[in-house]
Motif scaffolding. Structure first.
Motif, PDB file in Angstrom:
ATOM      1  N   LEU A  12       0.829  -1.215   0.000  1.00 11.95           N
ATOM      2  CA  LEU A  12       0.000   0.000   0.000  1.00 11.95           C
ATOM      3  C   LEU A  12       0.863   1.263   0.000  1.00 11.95           C
ATOM      4  O   LEU A  12       0.551   2.237  -0.694  1.00 11.95           O
ATOM      5  CB  LEU A  12      -0.937  -0.003   1.206  1.00 11.95           C
ATOM      6  CG  LEU A  12      -2.058  -1.037   1.161  1.00 11.95           C
ATOM      7  CD1 LEU A  12      -2.832  -1.037   2.466  1.00 11.95           C
ATOM      8  CD2 LEU A  12      -2.982  -0.764  -0.010  1.00 11.95           C
ATOM      9  N   THR A  13       1.950   1.239   0.738  1.00  8.13           N
ATOM     10  CA  THR A  13       2.838   2.398   0.780  1.00  8.13           C
ATOM     11  C   THR A  13       3.507   2.618  -0.574  1.00  8.13           C
ATOM     12  O   THR A  13       3.655   3.757  -1.024  1.00  8.13           O
ATOM     13  CB  THR A  13       3.894   2.212   1.880  1.00  8.13           C
ATOM     14  OG1 THR A  13       3.227   1.941   3.124  1.00  8.13           O
ATOM     15  CG2 THR A  13       4.745   3.453   2.044  1.00  8.13           C
ATOM     16  N   LEU A  14       3.890   1.547  -1.233  1.00  7.93           N
ATOM     17  CA  LEU A  14       4.478   1.678  -2.574  1.00  7.93           C
ATOM     18  C   LEU A  14       3.461   2.228  -3.576  1.00  7.93           C
ATOM     19  O   LEU A  14       3.805   3.044  -4.437  1.00  7.93           O
ATOM     20  CB  LEU A  14       5.030   0.340  -3.055  1.00  7.93           C
ATOM     21  CG  LEU A  14       6.311  -0.130  -2.364  1.00  7.93           C
ATOM     22  CD1 LEU A  14       6.677  -1.535  -2.830  1.00  7.93           C
ATOM     23  CD2 LEU A  14       7.441   0.838  -2.630  1.00  7.93           C
ATOM     24  N   ALA A  93       6.669  13.826   3.393  1.00 11.63           N
ATOM     25  CA  ALA A  93       5.741  12.952   4.124  1.00 11.63           C
ATOM     26  C   ALA A  93       5.676  11.565   3.480  1.00 11.63           C
ATOM     27  O   ALA A  93       5.713  10.544   4.180  1.00 11.63           O
ATOM     28  CB  ALA A  93       4.352  13.583   4.163  1.00 11.63           C
ATOM     29  N   GLY A  94       5.591  11.516   2.162  1.00 10.20           N
ATOM     30  CA  GLY A  94       5.504  10.239   1.457  1.00 10.20           C
ATOM     31  C   GLY A  94       6.761   9.407   1.620  1.00 10.20           C
ATOM     32  O   GLY A  94       6.698   8.194   1.887  1.00 10.20           O
ATOM     33  N   LEU A  95       7.918  10.040   1.488  1.00 11.73           N
ATOM     34  CA  LEU A  95       9.185   9.302   1.626  1.00 11.73           C
ATOM     35  C   LEU A  95       9.436   8.896   3.086  1.00 11.73           C
ATOM     36  O   LEU A  95      10.033   7.850   3.345  1.00 11.73           O
ATOM     37  CB  LEU A  95      10.348  10.124   1.082  1.00 11.73           C
ATOM     38  CG  LEU A  95      10.350  10.306  -0.436  1.00 11.73           C
ATOM     39  CD1 LEU A  95      11.478  11.242  -0.871  1.00 11.73           C
ATOM     40  CD2 LEU A  95      10.448   8.976  -1.146  1.00 11.73           C
ATOM     41  N   ALA A  96       8.962   9.706   4.030  1.00 15.77           N
ATOM     42  CA  ALA A  96       9.090   9.329   5.442  1.00 15.77           C
ATOM     43  C   ALA A  96       8.257   8.083   5.731  1.00 15.77           C
ATOM     44  O   ALA A  96       8.709   7.171   6.451  1.00 15.77           O
ATOM     45  CB  ALA A  96       8.670  10.485   6.337  1.00 15.77           C
ATOM     46  N   CYS A  97       7.052   8.033   5.178  1.00 16.68           N
ATOM     47  CA  CYS A  97       6.213   6.841   5.361  1.00 16.68           C
ATOM     48  C   CYS A  97       6.855   5.608   4.730  1.00 16.68           C
ATOM     49  O   CYS A  97       6.884   4.529   5.339  1.00 16.68           O
ATOM     50  CB  CYS A  97       4.824   7.064   4.764  1.00 16.68           C
ATOM     51  SG  CYS A  97       3.852   8.280   5.659  1.00 16.68           S
ATOM     52  N   LEU A  98       7.381   5.775   3.520  1.00 21.55           N
ATOM     53  CA  LEU A  98       8.037   4.659   2.846  1.00 21.55           C
ATOM     54  C   LEU A  98       9.254   4.179   3.633  1.00 21.55           C
ATOM     55  O   LEU A  98       9.446   2.976   3.835  1.00 21.55           O
ATOM     56  CB  LEU A  98       8.446   5.064   1.429  1.00 21.55           C
ATOM     57  CG  LEU A  98       9.168   3.995   0.613  1.00 21.55           C
ATOM     58  CD1 LEU A  98       8.269   2.778   0.392  1.00 21.55           C
ATOM     59  CD2 LEU A  98       9.631   4.567  -0.720  1.00 21.55           C
ATOM     60  N   SER A  99      10.058   5.119   4.118  1.00 22.78           N
ATOM     61  CA  SER A  99      11.249   4.717   4.876  1.00 22.78           C
ATOM     62  C   SER A  99      10.872   4.065   6.200  1.00 22.78           C
ATOM     63  O   SER A  99      11.551   3.137   6.651  1.00 22.78           O
ATOM     64  CB  SER A  99      12.178   5.907   5.095  1.00 22.78           C
ATOM     65  OG  SER A  99      11.601   6.839   5.977  1.00 22.78           O
ATOM     66  N   LEU A 100       9.786   4.497   6.820  1.00 21.08           N
ATOM     67  CA  LEU A 100       9.331   3.866   8.064  1.00 21.08           C
ATOM     68  C   LEU A 100       8.915   2.415   7.826  1.00 21.08           C
ATOM     69  O   LEU A 100       9.308   1.512   8.568  1.00 21.08           O
ATOM     70  CB  LEU A 100       8.167   4.659   8.664  1.00 21.08           C
ATOM     71  CG  LEU A 100       7.554   4.111   9.947  1.00 21.08           C
ATOM     72  CD1 LEU A 100       8.579   4.147  11.067  1.00 21.08           C
ATOM     73  CD2 LEU A 100       6.320   4.887  10.315  1.00 21.08           C
TER      74      LEU A 100
END
Length: 176
Positions: A12-14, A93-100
């Motif tokens: 989902l994050t991808l 925000a998007g890259l922070a979610c992906l990295s998390l």
């Protein structure tokens, strides 16, 4: 922890990251449209107002075709600071979610994945480089006399935001 949760969260994050990439790309898309606008003013009264409108918006006359009663204006459109910052914040925000999510899946590489967030300013830079461009507005003016009044019909090819602003500033109505 359930083993199905992390892979599905990653998927989902991808998908959200792909959506973010397309959103950032769409911010620079050319949105040129053609519109038929009608004015209740005669051609002789309307043309000076049109010229003044485009002059006030830093456009210049690029070409005039007297046979077809057509004028082309050119002007450089500046990128928006607000949109560049907004896109950078969205990318952050998007890259922070992906990295998390990646850090949860691969804990040993978590510091490396947090570095992904440092790529977010590239989205603002991408927007800034692609959106500053020379805009052209093509305008064809025709007089349409009827029984009681004279009116003018404009065929305008321009960016959709420019069409909206022209319509508002000169109180033009949409034609057929």
């Amino acid at each position: 922890m359930d083993t199905a949760i992390l892979p599905s969260t990653l998927l989902l994050t991808l998908l959200l990251a792909v959506g973010l990439i397309f959103f950032i790309r769409a911010s620079t898309k050319d949105r040129t449209e053609t519109a038929q606008l009608v004015s209740e003013q005669e051609e002789a009264a309307l043309m000076p107002k049109i010229k003044e409108y485009f002059r006030s918006r830093s456009y210049r006359v690029a070409a005039v075709n007297r046979e077809q009663n057509q004028v082309t204006f050119e002007g450089f459109v500046q990128p928006s600071w607000f949109l560049a910052v907004f896109l950078t914040l969205l990318a952050t925000a998007g890259l922070a979610c992906l990295s998390l999510v990646l850090s949860l899946l691969f804990p040993s590489l978590s510091t490396l994945f947090l570095g992904i967030v440092l790529l977010s300013p590239l989205s603002g830079l991408f927007y800034w480089k692609k959106s500053g461009r020379l805009e052209k507005v093509s305008l064809k003016l025709e007089a349409t006399p009827n029984q009681q009044t004279f009116s003018s019909k404009l065929t305008v090819i321009a960016h959709r935001d420019e069409l909206i602003e022209l319509q508002r500033a000169l109180q033009l109505k949409l034609g057929e």
